[in-house]
Motif scaffolding. Structure first.
Motif, PDB file in Angstrom:
ATOM      1  N   PRO A   1      -9.718   7.702  58.022  1.00 35.77           N
ATOM      2  CA  PRO A   1      -9.803   6.762  59.149  1.00 35.77           C
ATOM      3  C   PRO A   1      -9.585   5.308  58.712  1.00 35.77           C
ATOM      4  O   PRO A   1      -9.050   4.506  59.485  1.00 35.77           O
ATOM      5  CB  PRO A   1     -11.233   6.969  59.675  1.00 35.77           C
ATOM      6  CG  PRO A   1     -11.576   8.368  59.288  1.00 35.77           C
ATOM      7  CD  PRO A   1     -10.921   8.563  57.947  1.00 35.77           C
TER       8      PRO A   1
ATOM      9  N   PHE B   1      -4.054  13.529  59.955  1.00 32.59           N
ATOM     10  CA  PHE B   1      -4.927  12.655  60.727  1.00 32.59           C
ATOM     11  C   PHE B   1      -4.242  12.215  62.011  1.00 32.59           C
ATOM     12  O   PHE B   1      -4.854  12.221  63.093  1.00 32.59           O
ATOM     13  CB  PHE B   1      -5.315  11.429  59.902  1.00 32.59           C
ATOM     14  CG  PHE B   1      -6.366  10.576  60.560  1.00 32.59           C
ATOM     15  CD1 PHE B   1      -7.706  10.800  60.310  1.00 32.59           C
ATOM     16  CD2 PHE B   1      -6.015   9.559  61.436  1.00 32.59           C
ATOM     17  CE1 PHE B   1      -8.689  10.023  60.920  1.00 32.59           C
ATOM     18  CE2 PHE B   1      -6.982   8.775  62.057  1.00 32.59           C
ATOM     19  CZ  PHE B   1      -8.322   9.013  61.797  1.00 32.59           C
TER      20      PHE B   1
ATOM     21  N   TYR C   1      -7.730  16.174  61.403  1.00 30.88           N
ATOM     22  CA  TYR C   1      -8.570  15.567  60.375  1.00 30.88           C
ATOM     23  C   TYR C   1      -9.796  16.426  60.090  1.00 30.88           C
ATOM     24  O   TYR C   1     -10.612  16.660  60.974  1.00 30.88           O
ATOM     25  CB  TYR C   1      -9.005  14.175  60.842  1.00 30.88           C
ATOM     26  CG  TYR C   1      -9.972  13.454  59.938  1.00 30.88           C
ATOM     27  CD1 TYR C   1      -9.761  13.398  58.564  1.00 30.88           C
ATOM     28  CD2 TYR C   1     -11.099  12.832  60.467  1.00 30.88           C
ATOM     29  CE1 TYR C   1     -10.661  12.725  57.743  1.00 30.88           C
ATOM     30  CE2 TYR C   1     -11.996  12.152  59.657  1.00 30.88           C
ATOM     31  CZ  TYR C   1     -11.770  12.108  58.288  1.00 30.88           C
ATOM     32  OH  TYR C   1     -12.651  11.441  57.476  1.00 30.88           O
TER      33      TYR C   1
ATOM     34  N   ASP D   1     -11.175  14.165  53.609  1.00 37.09           N
ATOM     35  CA  ASP D   1     -10.535  12.959  53.097  1.00 37.09           C
ATOM     36  C   ASP D   1      -9.799  13.243  51.791  1.00 37.09           C
ATOM     37  O   ASP D   1      -9.898  14.346  51.227  1.00 37.09           O
ATOM     38  CB  ASP D   1     -11.584  11.867  52.861  1.00 37.09           C
ATOM     39  CG  ASP D   1     -12.248  11.419  54.151  1.00 37.09           C
ATOM     40  OD1 ASP D   1     -11.509  11.095  55.099  1.00 37.09           O
ATOM     41  OD2 ASP D   1     -13.493  11.397  54.205  1.00 37.09           O
TER      42      ASP D   1
ATOM     43  N   ARG E   1      -7.019   1.743  60.394  1.00 40.11           N
ATOM     44  CA  ARG E   1      -7.827   0.693  61.014  1.00 40.11           C
ATOM     45  C   ARG E   1      -6.950  -0.351  61.704  1.00 40.11           C
ATOM     46  O   ARG E   1      -5.794  -0.550  61.324  1.00 40.11           O
ATOM     47  CB  ARG E   1      -8.704   0.018  59.955  1.00 40.11           C
ATOM     48  CG  ARG E   1      -7.907  -0.712  58.886  1.00 40.11           C
ATOM     49  CD  ARG E   1      -8.752  -0.919  57.633  1.00 40.11           C
ATOM     50  NE  ARG E   1      -8.008  -1.631  56.600  1.00 40.11           N
ATOM     51  CZ  ARG E   1      -7.093  -1.084  55.820  1.00 40.11           C
ATOM     52  NH1 ARG E   1      -6.770   0.193  55.975  1.00 40.11           N
ATOM     53  NH2 ARG E   1      -6.478  -1.790  54.900  1.00 40.11           N
TER      54      ARG E   1
END
Length: 237
Positions: A37, A13, A18, A21, A41
């Motif tokens: 993601p 990522f 990316y 997941d 954060r």
């Protein structure tokens, strides 16, 4: 050697690769998605519990299980002297790539360096205890890393809500001879699977009881919207 699935995903990522997941599988027969993601954060996108913990940090800080370094970065940018620690080599690499200045690649039990005023265990970081009977060892080790008057800030979730409720209002918890918050996980990323690992979800009353047995005070700071909470543990005078 077990694969560093978590670290591989973080590095991908961070480097702009990316494409998918992390998938998690648990002993509760649940399959879940861990969106990458979310692990990157900023403060404004963090849950209130995490924001509160960061606001309560004082002095020198050890961010245990720092992951991608989001919490450490926020503190560092505020001028706080913070050290990230993670046993995932990929997480340590990612944190450094993002600009965290002090990051240590180590299992928490193998670390015995400098002492700190605040120790953070966020995103259910206390789960590294693995099992309820492993919590005293973890708290004892963390206390040894604190300066006098230091504090431990941790969050967790009481997963009692995941079990069925009987007609009398009690929870129908399978009798496996272990605490209901002891969960085994496996991670999968890009077709690769991690070795199984144990993770502890802890109700507040159990935390408070065990902390006080370790001569640590325990205070409930706030509760989240889904059985989660933030607690502060302090060394006794």
């Amino acid at each position: 050697m077990s694969r560093d699935i978590f670290g591989m995903a973080l590095i991908d990522f961070q480097k702009g690769n990316y494409s998918e997941d992390i998938i998690t599988f648990s002993s509760l027969d649940e399959k879940d998605i861990l969106p990458l993601p979310y692990l990157f954060r900023d403060y404004d996108a963090m849950p209130l519990i995490e924001q509160k913990a960061l606001d309560l940090c004082r002095g020198t800080v050890l961010d245990v299980g720092c992951g991608s370094g989001s919490h450490s970065l926020y503190l560092q940018n505020k001028g706080v002297e913070v050290t990230g620690l993670d046993e995932s080599e990929g997480a340590v690499c990612t944190s450094k790539l993002r600009g965290v200045k002090n990051v240590i690649h180590s299992n928490i039990y193998d670390y015995s360096g400098m002492k700190f005023d605040t120790i953070l265990l966020l995103m259910n970081g206390v789960g590294i205890a693995g099992r309820l009977n492993g919590l005293p060892r973890l708290l004892n080790h963390l206390e040894g890393l604190l300066n006098p008057g230091g504090q431990i800030l941790l969050d967790s979730s009481d997963i009692i809500y995941m079990f069925q409720v009987d007609d009398d209002g009690g929870y129908r918890i399978p009798n496996h001879g272990k605490y209901y918050g002891e969960i085994e996980f496996t991670m999968e990323y890009k077709g690769l699977k991690s070795a199984p690992f144990n993770w502890l979800y802890l109700d507040y009353n159990s935390l408070k009881q065990i902390a006080e047995q370790q001569n640590l005070s325990c205070e409930l700071i706030c509760e989240g919207i889904h059985y989660d909470y933030l607690a502060m543990l302090r060394t006794q005078p």
